[in-house]
Design a protein around this motif. Structure first.
Motif, PDB file in Angstrom:
ATOM      1  N   THR A 135       0.825  -1.210   0.000  1.00 35.66           N
ATOM      2  CA  THR A 135       0.000   0.000   0.000  1.00 35.66           C
ATOM      3  C   THR A 135       0.857   1.257   0.000  1.00 35.66           C
ATOM      4  OG1 THR A 135      -0.093  -0.018   2.436  1.00 35.66           O
ATOM      5  CG2 THR A 135      -1.876  -1.152   1.233  1.00 35.66           C
ATOM      6  N   ASP A 136       2.185   1.089   0.115  1.00 35.01           N
ATOM      7  CA  ASP A 136       3.089   2.235   0.193  1.00 35.01           C
ATOM      8  C   ASP A 136       3.814   2.525  -1.114  1.00 35.01           C
ATOM      9  OD1 ASP A 136       2.556   2.711   2.906  1.00 35.01           O
ATOM     10  OD2 ASP A 136       3.982   1.164   3.505  1.00 35.01           O
ATOM     11  N   VAL A 137       3.702   1.630  -2.093  1.00 29.19           N
ATOM     12  CA  VAL A 137       4.421   1.824  -3.355  1.00 29.19           C
ATOM     13  C   VAL A 137       3.418   2.143  -4.453  1.00 29.19           C
ATOM     14  CG1 VAL A 137       5.990   0.805  -5.036  1.00 29.19           C
ATOM     15  CG2 VAL A 137       6.196   0.181  -2.615  1.00 29.19           C
ATOM     16  N   PRO A 138       3.405   3.392  -4.930  1.00 28.06           N
ATOM     17  CA  PRO A 138       2.507   3.738  -6.047  1.00 28.06           C
ATOM     18  C   PRO A 138       2.830   2.887  -7.267  1.00 28.06           C
ATOM     19  CG  PRO A 138       3.406   5.714  -5.003  1.00 28.06           C
ATOM     20  CD  PRO A 138       4.161   4.553  -4.445  1.00 28.06           C
ATOM     21  N   LYS A 139       1.809   2.512  -8.016  1.00 31.30           N
ATOM     22  CA  LYS A 139       1.994   1.633  -9.173  1.00 31.30           C
ATOM     23  C   LYS A 139       2.991   2.214 -10.171  1.00 31.30           C
ATOM     24  CE  LYS A 139      -0.939  -1.449  -7.748  1.00 31.30           C
ATOM     25  NZ  LYS A 139      -0.442  -2.760  -7.246  1.00 31.30           N
ATOM     26  N   GLN A 140       2.980   3.545 -10.328  1.00 27.64           N
ATOM     27  CA  GLN A 140       3.870   4.164 -11.306  1.00 27.64           C
ATOM     28  C   GLN A 140       5.332   4.140 -10.867  1.00 27.64           C
ATOM     29  OE1 GLN A 140       1.477   5.663  -9.598  1.00 27.64           O
ATOM     30  NE2 GLN A 140       2.079   7.689  -8.848  1.00 27.64           N
ATOM     31  N   ARG A 145      11.551   1.367  -8.828  1.00 26.08           N
ATOM     32  CA  ARG A 145      12.063   0.717  -7.618  1.00 26.08           C
ATOM     33  C   ARG A 145      12.704  -0.632  -7.933  1.00 26.08           C
ATOM     34  NH1 ARG A 145       9.465   2.490  -2.195  1.00 26.08           N
ATOM     35  NH2 ARG A 145       8.616   4.536  -2.706  1.00 26.08           N
ATOM     36  N   LEU A 146      12.184  -1.321  -8.924  1.00 28.91           N
ATOM     37  CA  LEU A 146      12.814  -2.577  -9.337  1.00 28.91           C
ATOM     38  C   LEU A 146      14.201  -2.319  -9.915  1.00 28.91           C
ATOM     39  CD1 LEU A 146       9.785  -4.435 -10.967  1.00 28.91           C
ATOM     40  CD2 LEU A 146      10.936  -5.038  -8.831  1.00 28.91           C
ATOM     41  N   GLU A 147      14.331  -1.236 -10.656  1.00 27.89           N
ATOM     42  CA  GLU A 147      15.646  -0.873 -11.203  1.00 27.89           C
ATOM     43  C   GLU A 147      16.607  -0.500 -10.085  1.00 27.89           C
ATOM     44  OE1 GLU A 147      14.737   2.252 -13.890  1.00 27.89           O
ATOM     45  OE2 GLU A 147      13.839   0.935 -15.417  1.00 27.89           O
ATOM     46  N   ILE A 148      16.096   0.210  -9.090  1.00 26.94           N
ATOM     47  CA  ILE A 148      16.926   0.580  -7.942  1.00 26.94           C
ATOM     48  C   ILE A 148      17.407  -0.669  -7.214  1.00 26.94           C
ATOM     49  CG2 ILE A 148      16.903   1.681  -5.675  1.00 26.94           C
ATOM     50  CD1 ILE A 148      14.844   3.663  -6.828  1.00 26.94           C
TER      51      ILE A 148
END
Length: 280
Positions: A135-140, A145-148
């Motif tokens: 619920t804390d990670v916006p879909k966009q 974040r995966l790249e990070i």
């Protein structure tokens, strides 16, 4: 030891506080002597900065009567901070505090995980499954974040001289079906392959171990000078960020906890066999 800015910044802050105390000055006395505002010195000693001016450090060292060699070291750290931009700085808006930078500089990482596979050891699909249900990670932001996460893993595990990574993972984390059976099968295979690296030790803490020293509280110890407690920090993750313990007492206590938890876990070899059976 060659240190990047996050660790050197910690060193800078510690040394400036030490010098001020040895000079017998309070914060109020120091900022008045150097001609600053109270807020500026407070921010500096709190580490609330990304860049610091060499002239500011020089001024403090002068009023603290710092040893010449110490002053030169601290001034050089300030100069370096004006030039160096670590890879994670561009993502500062979505990273958990300074943990990523500290992790990237650590020479020893000791990690105890309970419900989830540690971030450094996660596959992309496993991480995506977690983020897609958060619920804390916006879909966009998921792709970014995966790249990070991928860059974070490469910067630690694949660098020329990787840290020694010692991880104890509760059995619950490897049995919890994150992303479904295929994602978990891939994740466990990834753990098996990582455990074959000479710099990575993975141990599984089985349910049968019962009560143990860690008492269900996950933590990470980041070491920057081998087994020297003075060069280490304990990170305790919270919902939004986390907090750090850097006193010698807390570091020694958590290292003892980690050592005893390792003793309750399966050996590295038995853990690899366990994971292979789990994946068969």
């Amino acid at each position: 030891m060659a240190m990047g800015m996050p660790v050197r910044r910690r060193h800078l802050i510690i040394q400036l506080k030490r010098l001020r105390n040895e000079a017998g000055l309070s914060q109020d006395e120091a900022w008045k002597l150097v001609g600053w505002s109270r807020a500026k010195l407070q921010r500096l000693e709190a580490g609330d900065f990304q860049r610091v001016k060499a002239g500011d450090i020089m001024a403090l060292c002068q009023i603290y009567n710092a040893d010449k060699a110490v002053a030169e070291e601290l001034i050089q750290i300030a100069r370096d901070s004006r030039k160096e931009t670590p890879w994670w700085f561009q993502y500062k808006d979505v990273l958990p505090g300074t943990f990523i930078g500290l992790e990237a500089e650590a020479t020893l990482i000791q990690d105890y995980a309970i419900a989830l596979i540690p971030g450094l050891l996660q596959t992309r699909d496993y991480t995506a499954a977690l983020m897609n249900t958060s619920t804390d990670v916006p879909k966009q932001e998921v792709r970014q974040r995966l790249e990070i996460r991928a860059e974070r893993q490469r910067s630690v595990l694949d660098r020329e001289q990787p840290p020694m990574l010692m991880t104890v993972i509760d059995e619950a984390a490897v049995r919890r079906q994150i992303g479904g059976p295929e994602t978990m099968r891939e994740q466990i295979q990834h753990l098996i392959e990582l455990s074959e690296r000479p710099s990575v030790d993975i141990q599984v803490l089985p349910f049968s171990a019962g009560a143990h020293a860690a008492a269900g509280i996950p933590f990470t110890i980041l070491g920057f000078d081998g087994a020297n407690a003075a060069g280490s920090v304990v990170y305790l993750e919270t919902h939004k960020d986390g907090f750090y313990l850097d006193s010698d007492t807390e570091i020694a206590r958590h290292r003892l906890i980690f050592s005893r938890t390792q003793g309750s876990a399966m050996s590295v070899e038995d853990s690899r066999d366990f994971l292979e059976r789990l994946n068969s």
